[in-house]
Every structure is written in structure tokens, then in C-alpha cells.
Motif scaffolding. Structure first.
Motif, mmCIF file in Angstrom:
data_model
loop_
_atom_site.group_PDB
_atom_site.id
_atom_site.type_symbol
_atom_site.label_atom_id
_atom_site.label_comp_id
_atom_site.label_asym_id
_atom_site.label_seq_id
_atom_site.Cartn_x
_atom_site.Cartn_y
_atom_site.Cartn_z
ATOM 1 N N ASP A 168 0.803 -0.975 0.125
ATOM 2 C CA ASP A 168 -0.079 -0.017 0.102
ATOM 3 C C ASP A 168 1.117 1.502 0.116
ATOM 4 O OD1 ASP A 168 0.720 -0.924 2.729
ATOM 5 O OD2 ASP A 168 -0.539 0.474 3.675
ATOM 6 N N LEU A 169 2.136 1.022 0.143
ATOM 7 C CA LEU A 169 2.997 2.176 0.385
ATOM 8 C C LEU A 169 4.216 2.048 -0.607
ATOM 9 C CD1 LEU A 169 3.913 2.480 4.169
ATOM 10 C CD2 LEU A 169 2.078 3.845 2.825
ATOM 11 N N THR A 183 4.926 8.020 6.692
ATOM 12 C CA THR A 183 3.828 7.956 5.895
ATOM 13 C C THR A 183 3.091 6.799 6.331
ATOM 14 O OG1 THR A 183 4.898 6.674 4.052
ATOM 15 C CG2 THR A 183 5.223 8.863 3.893
ATOM 16 N N GLY A 184 1.758 6.887 6.241
ATOM 17 C CA GLY A 184 1.000 5.825 6.226
ATOM 18 C C GLY A 184 0.909 5.359 7.705
ATOM 19 N N GLY A 185 1.413 5.942 8.685
ATOM 20 C CA GLY A 185 1.395 5.502 10.022
ATOM 21 C C GLY A 185 2.692 4.923 10.511
ATOM 22 N N THR A 186 3.691 4.916 9.636
ATOM 23 C CA THR A 186 5.106 4.235 9.878
ATOM 24 C C THR A 186 5.644 5.365 10.794
ATOM 25 O OG1 THR A 186 6.063 5.294 8.104
ATOM 26 C CG2 THR A 186 5.033 3.192 7.547
ATOM 27 N N LYS A 187 6.627 4.640 11.699
ATOM 28 C CA LYS A 187 7.683 5.274 12.380
ATOM 29 C C LYS A 187 9.027 5.292 11.946
ATOM 30 C CE LYS A 187 7.345 4.479 16.828
ATOM 31 N NZ LYS A 187 7.360 3.659 17.960
ATOM 32 N N PHE A 188 9.287 4.336 10.940
ATOM 33 C CA PHE A 188 10.522 3.970 10.661
ATOM 34 C C PHE A 188 10.535 3.803 9.039
ATOM 35 C CE2 PHE A 188 9.969 1.730 14.842
ATOM 36 C CZ PHE A 188 10.618 2.486 15.517
ATOM 37 N N GLY A 189 11.694 3.410 8.520
ATOM 38 C CA GLY A 189 11.883 3.423 7.029
ATOM 39 C C GLY A 189 12.260 2.150 6.793
ATOM 40 N N TYR A 190 13.280 1.398 7.556
ATOM 41 C CA TYR A 190 13.472 0.012 7.178
ATOM 42 C C TYR A 190 13.951 -0.627 8.585
ATOM 43 C CZ TYR A 190 16.803 -3.573 5.332
ATOM 44 O OH TYR A 190 17.549 -4.627 4.682
ATOM 45 N N LEU A 191 13.666 -1.938 8.734
ATOM 46 C CA LEU A 191 13.968 -2.855 9.684
ATOM 47 C C LEU A 191 14.780 -3.675 9.444
ATOM 48 C CD1 LEU A 191 10.323 -2.797 11.213
ATOM 49 C CD2 LEU A 191 11.940 -1.512 11.997
ATOM 50 N N MET A 192 15.786 -4.462 10.342
ATOM 51 C CA MET A 192 16.560 -5.563 9.810
ATOM 52 C C MET A 192 16.967 -6.055 11.536
ATOM 53 S SD MET A 192 20.054 -2.914 9.161
ATOM 54 C CE MET A 192 21.057 -4.385 9.175
ATOM 55 N N GLN A 193 17.804 -6.911 11.499
ATOM 56 C CA GLN A 193 18.519 -7.357 12.740
ATOM 57 C C GLN A 193 19.992 -6.983 12.930
ATOM 58 O OE1 GLN A 193 16.931 -9.667 10.181
ATOM 59 N NE2 GLN A 193 15.259 -9.044 10.986
ATOM 60 N N ALA A 194 20.083 -6.270 13.780
ATOM 61 C CA ALA A 194 21.627 -5.762 14.318
ATOM 62 C C ALA A 194 22.159 -5.975 15.436
ATOM 63 C CB ALA A 194 21.532 -4.174 13.585
ATOM 64 N N LYS A 195 21.309 -6.643 16.104
ATOM 65 C CA LYS A 195 21.849 -7.047 17.619
ATOM 66 C C LYS A 195 23.188 -7.834 17.434
ATOM 67 C CE LYS A 195 20.730 -8.979 22.110
ATOM 68 N NZ LYS A 195 19.722 -9.479 23.011
ATOM 69 N N ILE A 228 4.635 -5.729 11.521
ATOM 70 C CA ILE A 228 3.345 -6.179 11.559
ATOM 71 C C ILE A 228 2.496 -5.188 11.986
ATOM 72 C CG2 ILE A 228 3.875 -8.714 11.133
ATOM 73 C CD1 ILE A 228 3.083 -8.998 14.191
ATOM 74 N N GLU A 229 2.977 -4.234 12.925
ATOM 75 C CA GLU A 229 2.179 -3.237 13.676
ATOM 76 C C GLU A 229 2.168 -2.118 12.779
ATOM 77 O OE1 GLU A 229 3.915 -2.481 17.665
ATOM 78 O OE2 GLU A 229 3.116 -4.278 18.516
ATOM 79 N N GLY A 230 2.640 -2.182 11.527
ATOM 80 C CA GLY A 230 2.793 -1.194 10.519
ATOM 81 C C GLY A 230 3.461 -0.072 10.769
ATOM 82 N N GLN A 231 4.587 -0.382 11.300
ATOM 83 C CA GLN A 231 5.612 0.757 11.680
ATOM 84 C C GLN A 231 6.754 1.186 10.749
ATOM 85 O OE1 GLN A 231 7.254 0.160 15.552
ATOM 86 N NE2 GLN A 231 5.241 -0.277 16.443
ATOM 87 N N SER A 232 6.721 0.359 9.656
ATOM 88 C CA SER A 232 7.704 0.354 8.628
ATOM 89 C C SER A 232 7.466 -0.190 7.196
ATOM 90 C CB SER A 232 8.961 -0.261 8.795
ATOM 91 O OG SER A 232 10.107 -0.369 8.072
ATOM 92 N N PRO A 233 7.700 0.529 6.111
ATOM 93 C CA PRO A 233 7.319 0.115 4.959
ATOM 94 C C PRO A 233 8.256 -1.169 4.180
ATOM 95 C CG PRO A 233 8.828 1.896 4.537
ATOM 96 C CD PRO A 233 8.389 1.985 5.880
ATOM 97 N N PHE A 234 9.306 -1.220 4.914
ATOM 98 C CA PHE A 234 10.363 -2.269 4.534
ATOM 99 C C PHE A 234 10.942 -3.108 5.909
ATOM 100 C CE2 PHE A 234 11.036 1.097 1.373
ATOM 101 C CZ PHE A 234 10.685 0.174 0.443
ATOM 102 N N ILE A 235 11.068 -4.410 5.719
ATOM 103 C CA ILE A 235 11.986 -5.213 6.388
ATOM 104 C C ILE A 235 12.717 -6.171 5.881
ATOM 105 C CG2 ILE A 235 9.845 -6.711 6.799
ATOM 106 C CD1 ILE A 235 10.901 -7.019 9.672
#
Length: 435
Positions: free
Chosen positions: A169-170, A193-205, A272-279
Motif C-alpha cells: 500500500d506504500l 507515511t501511512g502511520g509508519t515510524k521507521f523506514g527500514y527494519l533489520m536485525q543488528a543486535k 506487522i504493527e505497521g511501523q515500517s514500509p520495509f523489512i
């Protein structure tokens, strides 16, 4: 669809280069006696199954179906840490003490040889032969990951490869970023946009997932950590360029400010909470994102290969296998569960409820599996698998992984330059391999 299955099977057979080749130390006679002792069909037996955190309904559904088919066997699920490194260490601590508290356990594809050599797992060959299991029906590359010294110590449960999931949708399908630079630019543009807080998500721990992400950046720019001749080649211009791109993204405002605390659960929950357009995540992300009981983005998720660097797209090849604790007091019942879970019925349930990519190619033609995972039949999924590369294939992988985790984490935190981190890794990995 036949083309999709053929491509996936052929590719994964070629890229799953994880076969081990040194001797194990099991007492076959003792194991056979133990197997016979554990074989009971007239009394209720409880076995304990251990695996990492499962945010889907797959484990629950597999156990439910198994217990219905085997009323004399109850399966108790023990959830291990989501952090694969902590999960590995928990197993090692338990099995070093020859504990029988778990019977069946899931193993990352890089663990079977180590566990077999240490004498932690039971060889499955007798069970396989006695029950006439046709191993030719499995993806042969995935199967090879559980073979050590000519014996099969684990059976493949599902295949993984890193992929890019995006909000349809984005992000229009024809605008999905093809390169890391395009991703970073679009992630910054779409943030908020679209209720997001971030632009990209990954695993960096600092854990195994960080190694998987690092391998993808390094390989997409033409680098490697250890080459096919066991030469340590991490300190190369290509590997350094890939790691610099990783550092650039992690330090950008497109990702959460605490991204270095993110493992799979933290990243997939935010998505899945809609916080990012990419993961960047594994195939299970699709089923989770379409689970109406917990996702806010049902029906709004697409899949594509990870962005490319100078040399194209690269995805870390992964997956999990299932093995039996050598010290189990119920090996026969444990085998029945392993056979069910890694067989057609168990893998079908895992695919439908967990979004897990099967290691039995026939299931990619199954209508129910495709209905639950339509992206298994999409070119984006096939292309993502086509980009898969293994992690370093070395006999002491956990030690090498820890070296990578520590140095990459320091580079992400700004404690080391990428050049310093690469030089450190070269020196430390060489020393580890030459012990």
C-alpha cells in the motif's frame, strides 16, 4: 509452478554447502539398546521438544496433529531463547551434562556437524532405514547439512533465505528498490507515511542474525568472509565496501535508533504493527504479516530479493533441522515426532501456519500451501532464493561467528572503523582456523 519448484530445488541443492567430513563418536550398539528400550506403544510417554521462539501457530498445530495421530505420545514444547547464539549455548550446557531433559531439538543448519562430533545427537540412519524414509524426496542440499561422517544426524525442517518484505500500500511493485542506495533513499522518503515510524527494519543486535545480515551486505558487493578453499578473505576492498554500506544504513535515521537491539521478534513485531514500509527477514514474515489475529497489515505485503550492491543481490542461506538428543530416554517416540514434523504432513502444517519454506519440493505444488503462501509461487520469492549464499563453511563455526559478531558490532557502534574491523576479523579468524 513446476518451473518455480525446479528453480528453487536446483538452486538450494547447489548452495547448501554445509556437509561435514570428520568422525563422530557414537556407540551404535548402545544406541540400539536405548532405542529398543524406548520403544513402547502401550503406555503414555511424554517427550520434550525444544526450539526457539515461535510467533506463529505452526508449532502448536504440528504438535496437535501429531498427538492426534499418536495418542500414546504427548509432546511438551519448551521454548528456547530467540537469540540463536543463546539457544546454541543453552543446548551445549545441557548436553555437556548428558541431560535427558529434552528429547527432540531444532538445530540451525550450521550446528549438526558440531553436535554430532560432540556426541550430542543420535544418528537417524537406523530409524530412516527401518521406516523406509525416501531421502531422495528432500532437497538434497538441505539434507546434506545434517549429514556428518556418512551418517544422517538431523532431518531438514525448513529452508530460509533473507528477503525484502515491503508494504504494497506504500510501495508500488514497479518501485521496489533494486539497490541498497535506492532502499535507503526510499526508506527515508517513506518514513512517517501511512502511520509508519521507521523506514527500514533489520536485525543488528550482536547475535547470529547480525552475521546473516553482514554476509548479505558483504556478498552483494562481491566479498566473502572465508572462500571455498578455506582462505580468510574478509579484509578485501569488496567486503569492506559491503560493511560500510551496512554501517551507513544502521547509522541512518531510516532505522530505529535502537536497531542494534533488534533480533527477529523485535523487527517483525514492528513491521506487522505497521511501523515500517520495509523489512529484511526470513520467509516466515509473510505468514505472520497476514495473521489477522496479530497483524495490522494483512493483505498489504509483497516480497522481493534483497537490494543489490555492486555485484548483485545476496541472501544468507539458512534453515533449521531437527535432531534427537543422544541421551533421550524415549528415542523411539522422539523419532516418531521427528519423522512426522519433517515429513509431508508436518512440513505442510509448518508452511501453512508458519510460512516456513518446505524442504520437500513436492509441497511447492500443494494447493493448500500455495493458498497460504502465494509468494512461494512468485518470481520474487524464487529470485530471492536464487540470491542465496552460505555463511562461512568451517568446522568451528560458532567461534568464527562470535569473531564476526563482535567486530561488526563494534563497527556499527563506531568503536572501530570498518577497515579496523576487517583487519581484526582476518587475524582472529585465521588464528581460530589454524588451531
Amino acid at each position: 509452478m513446476k518451473k518455480t519448484v525446479k528453480l528453487s530445488s536446483a538452486l538450494l541443492a547447489l548452495t547448501f554447502g554445509l556437509t561435514a567430513c570428520s568422525s563422530g563418536n557414537s556407540d551404535q550398539g548402545a544406541d540400539q539398546k536405548k532405542t529398543n528400550k524406548g520403544d513402547s506403544s502401550d503406555k503414555k510417554v511424554t517427550i520434550v521438544y525444544a526450539r526457539g521462539q515461535d510467533s506463529t501457530k505452526a508449532t502448536e498445530k504440528v504438535i496437535e496433529a501429531f498427538e492426534k495421530a499418536h495418542p500414546n505420545i504427548k509432546v511438551e514444547f519448551r521454548e528456547m531463547p530467540a537469540d540463536t547464539g543463546k539457544q546454541h549455548d543453552s543446548y551445549v550446557t545441557m548436553l555437556n551434562a548428558q541431560s535427558a531433559e529434552i528429547d527432540v531439538m531444532d538445530l540451525d543448519v550450521v550446528w549438526p556437524a558440531e553436535f554430532a562430533q560432540a556426541g550430542y545427537t543420535l544418528p537417524l540412519d537406523r530409524f530412516i532405514d527401518n521406516d523406509g524414509i525416501d531421502l531422495s524426496k528432500y532437497n538434497q542440499g538441505a539434507l546434506a547439512a545434517g549429514n556428518f561422517n556418512g551418517k544422517q544426524w538431523a532431518l531438514p525442517k525448513f529452508i530460509d533465505a533473507g528477503m525484502l518484505f515491503y508494504r504494497t500500500d506504500l510501495v508500488p511493485q514497479d518501485k521496489v528498490p533494486k539497490t541498497w542506495d535506492e532502499l535507503l533513499a526510499m526508506a527515508k522518503q517513506l518514513k512517517g507515511t501511512g502511520g509508519t515510524k521507521f523506514g527500514y527494519l533489520m536485525q543488528a543486535k550482536q547475535y547470529e542474525g547480525l552475521v546473516c545480515n553482514a554476509v548479505e551486505f558483504i556478498a552483494s558487493y562481491g566479498g566473502k568472509i572465508v572462500d571455498e578453499n578455506n582462505n580468510v578473505v574478509i579484509n578485501s576492498p569488496e567486503a569492506i565496501k559491503g560493511l560500510k554500506k551496512m554501517v551507513e544504513i544502521v547509522k541512518s535515521d531510516a532505522v530505529p535508533s535502537n536497531i542494534t537491539t533488534f533480533t527477529e521478534p523485535e523487527s517483525h513485531t514492528a513491521f506487522i504493527e505497521g511501523q515500517s514500509p520495509f523489512i529484511r527477514n526470513w520467509p516466515y514474515q509473510y505468514a505472520l504479516a497476514n495473521d489477522q489475529t496479530q497483524s495490522k497489515i494483512v493483505g498489504k505485503v509483497g516480497v522481493a530479493p534483497l537490494p543489490a550492491g555492486d555485484k548483485g543481490s545476496a541472501a544468507t542461506l539458512g534453515g533449521w533441522m531437527t535432531a534427537i538428543n543422544k541421551y533421550s530416554k524415549h528415542p523411539k517416540e522422539a523419532w516418531e515426532f521427528v519423522k512426522f514434523m519433517t515429513g509431508p504432513e508436518g512440513q505442510k502444517i509448518s508452511a501453512i501456519y508458519g510460512g516456513l519454506a518446505p524442504t520437500l519440493p513436492e509441497l511447492y505444488k500443494d494447493a493448500d500451501v500455495l493458498k497460504a503462501n502465494p509468494f512461494f509461487g512468485e518470481q520474487g520469492f524464487v529470485n530471492a532464493l536464487n540470491a542465496a549464499v552460505p555463511r562461512p563453511v568451517v568446522p568451528n563455526y560458532p567461534e568464527v561467528s562470535e569473531i564476526i559478531q563482535i567486530n561488526v558490532s563494534k563497527a556499527l557502534a563506531g568503536e572501530l572503523t570498518v577497515e579496523q574491523a576487517a583487519a581484526n576479523m582476518e587475524k582472529e579468524i585465521k588464528a581460530a582456523l589454524n588451531k
